[in-house]
Design a protein around this motif. Structure first.
Motif, mmCIF file in Angstrom:
data_model
loop_
_atom_site.group_PDB
_atom_site.id
_atom_site.type_symbol
_atom_site.label_atom_id
_atom_site.label_comp_id
_atom_site.label_asym_id
_atom_site.label_seq_id
_atom_site.Cartn_x
_atom_site.Cartn_y
_atom_site.Cartn_z
ATOM 1 N N ARG A 107 10.859 -23.946 27.274
ATOM 2 C CA ARG A 107 11.234 -23.003 28.240
ATOM 3 C C ARG A 107 9.875 -22.490 28.550
ATOM 4 O O ARG A 107 9.779 -22.515 30.050
ATOM 5 N N SER A 108 8.982 -21.981 27.537
ATOM 6 C CA SER A 108 7.682 -21.158 28.191
ATOM 7 C C SER A 108 7.017 -22.034 28.777
ATOM 8 O O SER A 108 6.293 -21.662 29.766
ATOM 9 N N HIS A 109 6.637 -23.329 28.260
ATOM 10 C CA HIS A 109 5.598 -24.185 28.968
ATOM 11 C C HIS A 109 6.002 -24.622 30.384
ATOM 12 O O HIS A 109 5.495 -24.665 31.184
ATOM 13 N N SER A 110 7.272 -24.806 30.368
ATOM 14 C CA SER A 110 7.785 -25.227 31.529
ATOM 15 C C SER A 110 7.841 -24.264 32.778
ATOM 16 O O SER A 110 7.229 -24.520 33.719
ATOM 17 N N VAL A 111 7.946 -22.964 32.473
ATOM 18 C CA VAL A 111 7.904 -21.829 33.581
ATOM 19 C C VAL A 111 6.442 -21.496 33.648
ATOM 20 O O VAL A 111 6.220 -21.352 34.878
ATOM 21 N N LEU A 112 5.687 -21.779 32.824
ATOM 22 C CA LEU A 112 4.262 -21.538 33.031
ATOM 23 C C LEU A 112 3.781 -22.481 33.977
ATOM 24 O O LEU A 112 2.880 -22.245 34.812
ATOM 25 N N GLY A 113 4.090 -23.913 33.707
ATOM 26 C CA GLY A 113 3.676 -24.932 34.343
ATOM 27 C C GLY A 113 4.184 -24.699 35.912
ATOM 28 O O GLY A 113 3.378 -25.013 36.874
ATOM 29 N N ILE A 114 5.345 -24.045 36.154
ATOM 30 C CA ILE A 114 6.069 -23.980 37.387
ATOM 31 C C ILE A 114 5.147 -22.882 38.312
ATOM 32 O O ILE A 114 4.900 -23.035 39.354
ATOM 33 N N VAL A 115 4.924 -21.912 37.469
ATOM 34 C CA VAL A 115 3.928 -20.776 38.028
ATOM 35 C C VAL A 115 2.625 -21.382 38.501
ATOM 36 O O VAL A 115 2.244 -20.792 39.527
ATOM 37 N N LEU A 116 2.188 -21.989 37.635
ATOM 38 C CA LEU A 116 0.816 -22.711 38.112
ATOM 39 C C LEU A 116 1.002 -23.386 39.174
ATOM 40 O O LEU A 116 -0.021 -23.609 40.132
ATOM 41 N N MET A 117 1.966 -24.380 39.262
ATOM 42 C CA MET A 117 2.195 -25.037 40.352
ATOM 43 C C MET A 117 2.366 -24.280 41.766
ATOM 44 O O MET A 117 1.894 -24.783 42.693
ATOM 45 N N VAL A 149 4.263 -32.484 39.508
ATOM 46 C CA VAL A 149 2.878 -32.360 39.712
ATOM 47 C C VAL A 149 1.896 -33.484 40.290
ATOM 48 O O VAL A 149 1.657 -33.251 41.090
ATOM 49 N N PHE A 150 2.565 -34.394 39.648
ATOM 50 C CA PHE A 150 1.998 -35.736 40.277
ATOM 51 C C PHE A 150 2.448 -35.902 41.983
ATOM 52 O O PHE A 150 1.495 -36.423 42.517
ATOM 53 N N ALA A 151 3.794 -35.622 42.195
ATOM 54 C CA ALA A 151 4.212 -35.709 43.602
ATOM 55 C C ALA A 151 3.270 -34.737 44.166
ATOM 56 O O ALA A 151 3.082 -35.145 45.528
ATOM 57 N N ARG A 153 0.275 -34.063 44.072
ATOM 58 C CA ARG A 153 -1.187 -34.684 44.237
ATOM 59 C C ARG A 153 -0.912 -35.763 44.952
ATOM 60 O O ARG A 153 -2.069 -36.285 45.451
ATOM 61 N N GLY A 154 0.191 -36.144 45.445
ATOM 62 C CA GLY A 154 0.287 -37.721 46.066
ATOM 63 C C GLY A 154 0.247 -38.858 45.332
ATOM 64 O O GLY A 154 0.432 -39.913 45.883
ATOM 65 N N GLU A 155 0.593 -38.757 44.066
ATOM 66 C CA GLU A 155 0.686 -39.730 43.095
ATOM 67 C C GLU A 155 2.070 -40.176 43.015
ATOM 68 O O GLU A 155 2.416 -40.151 41.763
ATOM 69 N N GLN A 156 2.514 -40.781 43.892
ATOM 70 C CA GLN A 156 3.909 -41.012 44.107
ATOM 71 C C GLN A 156 4.555 -42.151 42.856
ATOM 72 O O GLN A 156 5.755 -42.046 42.132
ATOM 73 N N ALA A 157 3.582 -43.241 42.575
ATOM 74 C CA ALA A 157 4.356 -44.389 41.746
ATOM 75 C C ALA A 157 4.176 -43.589 40.166
ATOM 76 O O ALA A 157 5.124 -43.876 39.518
ATOM 77 N N GLN A 158 3.202 -42.748 39.835
ATOM 78 C CA GLN A 158 3.319 -42.139 38.675
ATOM 79 C C GLN A 158 4.454 -40.955 38.534
ATOM 80 O O GLN A 158 5.182 -40.949 37.615
ATOM 81 N N ALA A 159 4.648 -40.461 39.840
ATOM 82 C CA ALA A 159 5.651 -39.361 39.899
ATOM 83 C C ALA A 159 7.117 -40.270 39.630
ATOM 84 O O ALA A 159 7.832 -39.610 38.964
ATOM 85 N N ASP A 160 7.064 -41.294 40.283
ATOM 86 C CA ASP A 160 8.545 -42.058 40.155
ATOM 87 C C ASP A 160 8.840 -42.468 38.597
ATOM 88 O O ASP A 160 9.790 -42.500 38.036
ATOM 89 N N LYS A 161 7.634 -42.999 38.052
ATOM 90 C CA LYS A 161 7.692 -43.333 36.587
ATOM 91 C C LYS A 161 7.849 -42.344 35.663
ATOM 92 O O LYS A 161 9.259 -42.362 34.915
ATOM 93 N N THR A 162 7.445 -41.208 35.846
ATOM 94 C CA THR A 162 7.716 -40.003 35.055
ATOM 95 C C THR A 162 9.280 -39.268 35.213
ATOM 96 O O THR A 162 9.757 -39.001 34.312
ATOM 97 N N LEU A 163 9.507 -39.429 36.601
ATOM 98 C CA LEU A 163 10.863 -38.776 36.919
ATOM 99 C C LEU A 163 11.899 -39.868 36.100
ATOM 100 O O LEU A 163 12.872 -39.162 35.841
ATOM 101 N N TRP A 164 11.831 -41.033 36.093
ATOM 102 C CA TRP A 164 12.659 -41.979 35.567
ATOM 103 C C TRP A 164 12.798 -41.720 33.847
ATOM 104 O O TRP A 164 13.844 -41.762 33.578
ATOM 105 N N GLN A 165 11.490 -41.449 33.623
ATOM 106 C CA GLN A 165 11.556 -41.133 32.012
ATOM 107 C C GLN A 165 12.368 -39.852 31.848
ATOM 108 O O GLN A 165 12.837 -39.695 30.915
ATOM 109 N N ALA A 166 12.051 -39.089 32.592
ATOM 110 C CA ALA A 166 12.853 -37.394 32.550
ATOM 111 C C ALA A 166 14.325 -37.878 32.569
ATOM 112 O O ALA A 166 15.243 -37.387 31.835
ATOM 113 N N VAL A 167 14.858 -38.774 33.461
ATOM 114 C CA VAL A 167 16.154 -38.723 33.634
ATOM 115 C C VAL A 167 16.905 -39.582 32.483
ATOM 116 O O VAL A 167 17.752 -39.307 31.877
#
Length: 660
Positions: A107-117, A149-151, A153-167
């Motif tokens: 929870r805490s690292h997610s919300v800090l990551g969101i604030v930084l983004m 974060v990857f999205a 930056r425009g790193e769409q391939a890395q974003a897609d890969k990581t998102l599927w891992q999240a799902v």
């Protein structure tokens, strides 16, 4: 303290929930509009207030952050609220503090990551999220935010890969699954979207994809397929607290209230599930005319004490009451079986319920001449028969107007006023038909009575749009004659002016007028206030009957509305003390008849008490009765012990009555 709609509606403390942010496109849209919109908050009475973002930030939000600096759950909730309101630039220190004190690293690292983004610090956000993964594992929430974060930056391939891992890590994480499914839809259309949901539904522990597939079936009128998926998910029991809100909302939006009742009713727990689920179920009860079930659910929902939904609950309560009214029919009764008696009131109706607080009100001198007021009868054509029925506007006014006239005589003349009302013991008030026989009353009234007043009331057409007719007869007990008669006609809009005109003529006829009211805090209601005032007097009469065991509690029709009514008057006219006294009177009566809904009024009552103390209102002195009504024993005992030796004996005796 104001409550935000976010925390109040969710009913959660944030103890275990974690968050993600919207997809980059959604996030941009949110930021562009957030600062222009007023912020909705709710006060202790459940009233919505709109506050400018800057005022909210400076006066409420930032001070709250500091107050909750050492409470991880509260701090987390405030950070989410701040993100929703566009205050990301103010949140880095608070989010870093959350990482320090939170026992839930995901929870805490997610919300800090969101604030930084949100603040454009993508490298720091990535480092924070990876640190969270090192501590909590590769959870769906952390991976979804990392994909964003990857999205960014425009790193769409890395974003897609990581998102599927999240799902795969959490197929029920709404932002992750929703983002991934939308991507598939953008690439392959509706077929790609459905394939994505089917793929996710096959993952272990999945249930959210099934619900979205069921929504698709509903929108295409395949109700059998949708029901099968809902049954599968509900029987599995793995859904979260918001799932039932989604299911009930989708069913309602697609015209399936019976499925809401069938599927959601057995599993809904108002203490665990989103309160909007309860509202959706109430709508289903209304649509299906299930009044008993709806009112039972209403009682459960009211007990939650969530301010943002109270006005919705009030609307449902009104709807169910109207449904009962439409279904109710008068039933003939045999007058020979009824125990009819007369109750006598020797003070304004809102003086009752206060444990005989005679020290609060100026008392009439002993031996004062008396004037009596009888309940009005109904103007009839001679064809009415005795029957039992629900109270209507005419019946209420037949009691409320003489109650008001007696109150006016009490406060604006030197007469001691009494009210006389026919009731059926164990039933309710009696509305007689035809003109009262004043000659038959001379030998009934007390010997010290100078005058008494009878009256008739009728309405042609519906009460809201009809024409009211009122007649008064003033009877002189010394001469045993009808001394004067007054009458008038008025629309609903002009009813207040008519009542005030009749009051003025009546006081002129009996004499002994006062230039100032008996109690200095008492104002004469204005014509526009009179209809509201009369409604409260009529309701106060019913509460008094129940409190005095003349009528059953089950006979109260809309008890919450009755208790709310004077509070709403007090909030509408804060400069007047009388509505505040009326409200406390109602609480005292509810306490006397052991109302099951009374605990719901604690926070509102204490807030009103704080306000009357600040305003130095006469209602302040009734604080002990409020404490007693809500079992605040320590406050009551401390107040009693702090009484000085020269405290008024009548007040000390009253305190003993309150405490007993």
């Amino acid at each position: 303290m104001f409550k935000r709609i976010f925390s109040a509606l969710s009913g959660k403390s944030g103890k275990t929930s974690v968050s993600t942010i919207a997809s980059p496109a959604e996030s941009k849209a949110s930021r562009s509009t957030g600062n222009r919109e007023l912020i909705s908050a709710y006060d202790a009475y459940g009233r919505e207030v709109k506050i400018a973002p800057k005022e909210w930030r400076d006066k409420i939000f930032l001070p709250n952050l500091q107050q909750k600096w050492n409470d991880a759950n509260e701090l987390y909730g405030l950070i989410l609220s701040g993100l929703n309101d566009g205050f990301a630039t103010d949140l880095r220190a608070a989010a870093e503090r959350l990482v320090e004190i939170d026992s839930i690293p995901e929870r805490s690292h997610s919300v800090l990551g969101i604030v930084l983004m949100k603040n454009g610090q993508l490298d720091a956000a990535e480092a924070t999220l990876r640190a969270g993964i090192a501590k909590a594992g590769a959870t769906g929430t952390l991976l979804t935010n990392l994909a964003k974060v990857f999205a960014e930056r425009g790193e769409q391939a890395q974003a897609d890969k990581t998102l599927w891992q999240a799902v795969q890590a959490d197929p029920n994480q709404r932002n992750g699954l929703g983002w991934w499914a939308v991507i598939q839809k953008e690439r392959d259309g509706e077929a790609g979207y459905l394939r994505a949901l089917s793929t996710a539904a096959a993952l272990p522990g999945s249930w959210l994809a099934q619900l979205w597939l069921a929504r698709h079936h509903l929108e295409h009128t395949n109700f059998v397929a949708a029901r099968a998926l809902y049954v599968q998910v509900l029987e599995g029991g793995l859904f979260d607290s918001d799932a039932l809100m989604m299911v009930s909302g989708d069913l309602g939006n697609n015209g399936q209230p019976s499925l809401i009742f069938e599927l959601i009713g057995p599993v809904f727990d108002e203490h665990k599930h989103h309160p909007m689920t309860g509202l959706n179920m109430l709508r289903a009860c209304q649509d299906l005319s299930k009044v008993d079930e709806g009112e039972a659910l209403l009682a459960r929902m009211y007990a939650l004490g969530i301010p943002p939904i109270k006005h919705h609950l009030d609307e449902f309560a009104q709807a169910f009451q109207e449904m009962r009214k439409q279904a109710a029919t008068g039933s003939p009764v045999d007058q020979r079986t009824l125990e009819i008696t007369t109750i006598t009131l020797d003070r304004p109706i809102w003086h009752y319920g206060l444990r005989d607080a005679e020290w609060l009100f100026t008392q009439k001198a002993g031996g004062s001449p008396e004037v009596g007021f009888f309940a009005f009868s109904k103007i009839t054509d001679g064809t009415q028969h005795a029957e039992s029925q629900r109270e209507d506007d005419l019946g209420r006014l037949s009691r409320a107007i003489p109650l008001y006239l007696a109150e006016a005589a009490h406060y604006w003349s030197d007469y001691a006023a009494r009210g006389y009302f026919l009731i059926v013991e164990g039933g309710g008030p009696v509305l007689a038909g035809g003109k009262s026989d004043g000659d038959a009353l001379f030998d009934i009234v007390p010997s010290g009575m100078e005058f008494f007043v009878t009256g008739e009331i009728g309405c042609t057409g519906e009460s809201a749009d009809g024409q009211w007719k009122i007649t008064l007869s003033l009877w002189n007990c010394r001469t045993r004659t009808e001394q004067a008669s007054e009458d008038g006609n008025a629309s609903q809009e002009d009813l207040g002016a008519l009542v005030l005109a009749l009051e003025a003529r009546l006081l002129n006829s009996i004499g002994l007028k006062r230039e100032q009211p008996l109690d200095t805090f008492y104002p004469r209601p204005t014509a526009d206030v009179i209809p509201v005032y009369l409604a409260e007097l009529g309701q106060a009469f019913m509460l008094t009957m129940v409190a005095d065991n003349h009528a059953p509690q089950s006979g109260l029709w809309g008890e919450r509305a009755m208790l709310d009514y004077p509070l709403n008057m007090a909030l509408r006219w804060p400069e007047s003390d009388v509505p505040k006294l009326m409200y406390v009177s109602g609480l005292g009566k509810a306490f006397d008849y052991r109302s099951q809904v009374l605990p719901e009024y604690k926070e509102r009552s204490l807030q009103l008490l704080r306000e009357v103390i600040q305003a130095n209102s006469v209602a302040t002195s009734l604080a002990p009765l409020i404490w007693r009504a809500f079992s605040m024993t320590s406050e009551l005992q401390a107040h009693m012990q702090n009484q000085s030796a020269n405290a008024h004996p009548a007040y000390k005796a009253w305190l003993e009555r309150v405490a007993s």
